[in-house]
Design a protein around this motif. Structure first.
Motif, PDB file in Angstrom:
ATOM      1  N   VAL A  56       0.853  -1.181   0.000  1.00 13.68           N
ATOM      2  CA  VAL A  56       0.000   0.000   0.000  1.00 13.68           C
ATOM      3  C   VAL A  56       0.895   1.238   0.000  1.00 13.68           C
ATOM      4  CG1 VAL A  56      -1.954   1.141   1.083  1.00 13.68           C
ATOM      5  CG2 VAL A  56      -1.644  -1.327   1.384  1.00 13.68           C
ATOM      6  N   GLN A  57       0.679   2.131  -0.952  1.00 15.12           N
ATOM      7  CA  GLN A  57       1.462   3.362  -1.063  1.00 15.12           C
ATOM      8  C   GLN A  57       0.540   4.570  -0.900  1.00 15.12           C
ATOM      9  OE1 GLN A  57       3.014   1.924  -4.994  1.00 15.12           O
ATOM     10  NE2 GLN A  57       4.927   2.800  -4.224  1.00 15.12           N
ATOM     11  N   PHE A  58       1.028   5.571  -0.179  1.00 16.68           N
ATOM     12  CA  PHE A  58       0.228   6.748   0.147  1.00 16.68           C
ATOM     13  C   PHE A  58       0.886   7.987  -0.465  1.00 16.68           C
ATOM     14  CE2 PHE A  58      -0.154   3.513   3.322  1.00 16.68           C
ATOM     15  CZ  PHE A  58      -1.508   3.468   3.643  1.00 16.68           C
ATOM     16  N   ARG A  59       0.134   8.708  -1.292  1.00 14.59           N
ATOM     17  CA  ARG A  59       0.642   9.907  -1.948  1.00 14.59           C
ATOM     18  C   ARG A  59      -0.228  11.110  -1.592  1.00 14.59           C
ATOM     19  NH1 ARG A  59       4.416   9.578  -5.765  1.00 14.59           N
ATOM     20  NH2 ARG A  59       3.766  11.621  -6.522  1.00 14.59           N
ATOM     21  N   ARG A  60       0.453  12.256  -1.416  1.00 21.88           N
ATOM     22  CA  ARG A  60      -0.257  13.514  -1.168  1.00 21.88           C
ATOM     23  C   ARG A  60       0.722  14.649  -1.417  1.00 21.88           C
ATOM     24  NH1 ARG A  60      -3.158  13.376   4.315  1.00 21.88           N
ATOM     25  NH2 ARG A  60      -4.675  12.105   3.194  1.00 21.88           N
TER      26      ARG A  60
ATOM     27  N   ARG B 253      -1.946   9.839  12.114  1.00 21.25           N
ATOM     28  CA  ARG B 253      -3.269   9.267  12.368  1.00 21.25           C
ATOM     29  C   ARG B 253      -3.468   7.987  11.552  1.00 21.25           C
ATOM     30  NH1 ARG B 253      -6.302  11.219  16.719  1.00 21.25           N
ATOM     31  NH2 ARG B 253      -5.977  13.459  16.915  1.00 21.25           N
ATOM     32  N   THR B 254      -2.972   7.998  10.323  1.00 18.68           N
ATOM     33  CA  THR B 254      -3.098   6.807   9.483  1.00 18.68           C
ATOM     34  C   THR B 254      -2.310   5.653  10.073  1.00 18.68           C
ATOM     35  OG1 THR B 254      -3.414   8.177   7.508  1.00 18.68           O
ATOM     36  CG2 THR B 254      -2.772   5.885   7.158  1.00 18.68           C
ATOM     37  N   LYS B 255      -1.121   5.950  10.592  1.00 17.55           N
ATOM     38  CA  LYS B 255      -0.307   4.902  11.202  1.00 17.55           C
ATOM     39  C   LYS B 255      -0.946   4.394  12.493  1.00 17.55           C
ATOM     40  CE  LYS B 255       4.389   3.723  12.602  1.00 17.55           C
ATOM     41  NZ  LYS B 255       4.434   2.552  11.697  1.00 17.55           N
TER      42      LYS B 255
ATOM     43  N   PRO C 178      -0.994   0.169  11.851  1.00 19.89           N
ATOM     44  CA  PRO C 178       0.423   0.194  12.243  1.00 19.89           C
ATOM     45  C   PRO C 178       1.403  -0.325  11.198  1.00 19.89           C
ATOM     46  CG  PRO C 178      -0.935  -0.602  14.056  1.00 19.89           C
ATOM     47  CD  PRO C 178      -1.832  -0.522  12.861  1.00 19.89           C
ATOM     48  N   PHE C 179       0.944  -1.028  10.180  1.00 16.65           N
ATOM     49  CA  PHE C 179       1.872  -1.520   9.152  1.00 16.65           C
ATOM     50  C   PHE C 179       2.408  -0.378   8.282  1.00 16.65           C
ATOM     51  CE2 PHE C 179      -1.970  -1.320   6.601  1.00 16.65           C
ATOM     52  CZ  PHE C 179      -1.507  -0.991   5.327  1.00 16.65           C
ATOM     53  N   VAL C 180       1.799   0.780   8.353  1.00 21.37           N
ATOM     54  CA  VAL C 180       2.214   1.923   7.543  1.00 21.37           C
ATOM     55  C   VAL C 180       3.549   2.453   8.057  1.00 21.37           C
ATOM     56  CG1 VAL C 180       1.631   4.274   6.831  1.00 21.37           C
ATOM     57  CG2 VAL C 180      -0.163   2.527   6.986  1.00 21.37           C
TER      58      VAL C 180
END
Length: 224
Positions: A59-63, A94-96, A100-102
Motif C-alpha cells: 500500500v502506497q500513500f501519496r499527497r 493518524r493513518t499509522k 500500524p503496518f504503515v
C-alpha cells in the motif's frame, strides 16, 4: 481474516470494508491486482497485490505531489482501514495509528506540514529509493553512502539528483529534459569513480566523501 479473491482486488476490498461498516470511494483506476483510490485534495492510495498465494498487499500513500508512506500487509482489514483513513484526510500519524503496518521516513511529516520544493523532494525520494528494503543490490549500499555524502553539501543539495545503473549525477533542472552539470560518480565495489563531463578523465577515490568533494570542485563557478 477475510480472504481477498484476486480476480478483482477493488471489489474484494469494498466487500471487506462493508463487513466492517466502512465505505471505500470508487477506485479511480483498477486492474485485477491493483486498485487506486483518491481524495478530494489529490491524494491517492495505491494498493497492489504482490503475492497471489499469500495475499500480500503493498500500500502506497501519496499527497502533495509526494510518495509519503508505504507498507505491506496480508490483512485485508488493515488495508481497508488505512485506505479509509487516508482518503478521509487523516494525517500520516493518524493513518499509522489506525494501521500500524504503515511506514514513513522522518522527512515525510515535515513535507506534510509545509510542502518541500521539487528539488528537495527529489533528494528525499532518491535517498529513500536506495535504502532497504527497496535496495537489494550490494552497489545500492555504496550508492546510498554516496547520495548521503552529496546531500551534505549545499552546492549539490541545490541541484536535482539523478541516478542510472547506480551512477549518480546532478541536474540544474528538476524535470525532464534534465540539464546535467558537473561530474557523475559511479560507485563500485572497491572504489568511487568520478567522471568529468566532455572528457575521458576519470578519478578513482576510496570514499564517497572524496568523490563528492571532487564533484563539488568541478561545478561551474557562479557568475557575479
Amino acid at each position: 481474516m477475510t480472504d481477498l479473491p484476486l480476480s478483482d482486488l477493488a471489489a474484494a476490498l469494498s466487500r471487506t470494508a462493508a463487513e466492517r461498516g466502512l465505505q471505500l470511494p470508487p477506485p479511480t483506476d483498477r486492474t485485477q491486482r491493483r486498485a487506486v483510490f483518491g481524495d478530494e485534495d489529490g491524494g491517492r492510495v495505491i494498493v497492489h497485490t504482490l503475492d497471489r498465494d499469500r495475499g500480500v498487499h503493498r500500500v502506497q500513500f501519496r499527497r502533495q505531489g509526494a510518495s509519503l508512506a508505504s507498507g505491506m500487509t496480508a490483512e485485508p482489514a488493515a488495508v481497508v482501514t488505512a485506505v479509509v483513513a487516508w482518503v478521509s484526510g487523516a494525517s500520516l500519524s493518524r493513518t499509522k495509528e489506525a494501521a500500524p503496518f504503515v511506514h514513513y521516513e522522518p522527512w515525510a511529516p515535515a513535507h506534510e506540514r509545509e510542502p518541500f520544493g521539487p528539488v528537495e523532494l527529489a533528494w528525499w525520494h532518491k535517498l529513500d529509493s536506495a535504502r532497504p528494503p527497496r535496495a537489494r543490490h550490494p552497489l545500492q549500499v555504496r550508492q546510498l553512502a554516496l547520495l548521503e555524502a552529496a546531500h551534505a553539501h549545499p552546492e549539490l543539495r541545490r541541484l536535482t539528483p539523478g541516478t542510472s545503473h547506480f551512477v549518480v549525477w546532478f541536474s540544474t533542472t528538476s524535470t525532464y529534459p534534465y540539464e546535467r552539470v558537473g561530474c557523475s560518480i559511479e560507485p563500485r565495489i572497491d572504489a568511487y569513480v568520478v567522471r568529468y563531463p566532455g572528457t575521458r578523465t576519470a578519478i578513482h577515490t576510496a570514499t564517497p566523501e572524496e568523490a563528492v568533494a571532487l564533484a563539488v570542485s568541478a561545478l561551474p563557478k557562479p557568475t557575479s
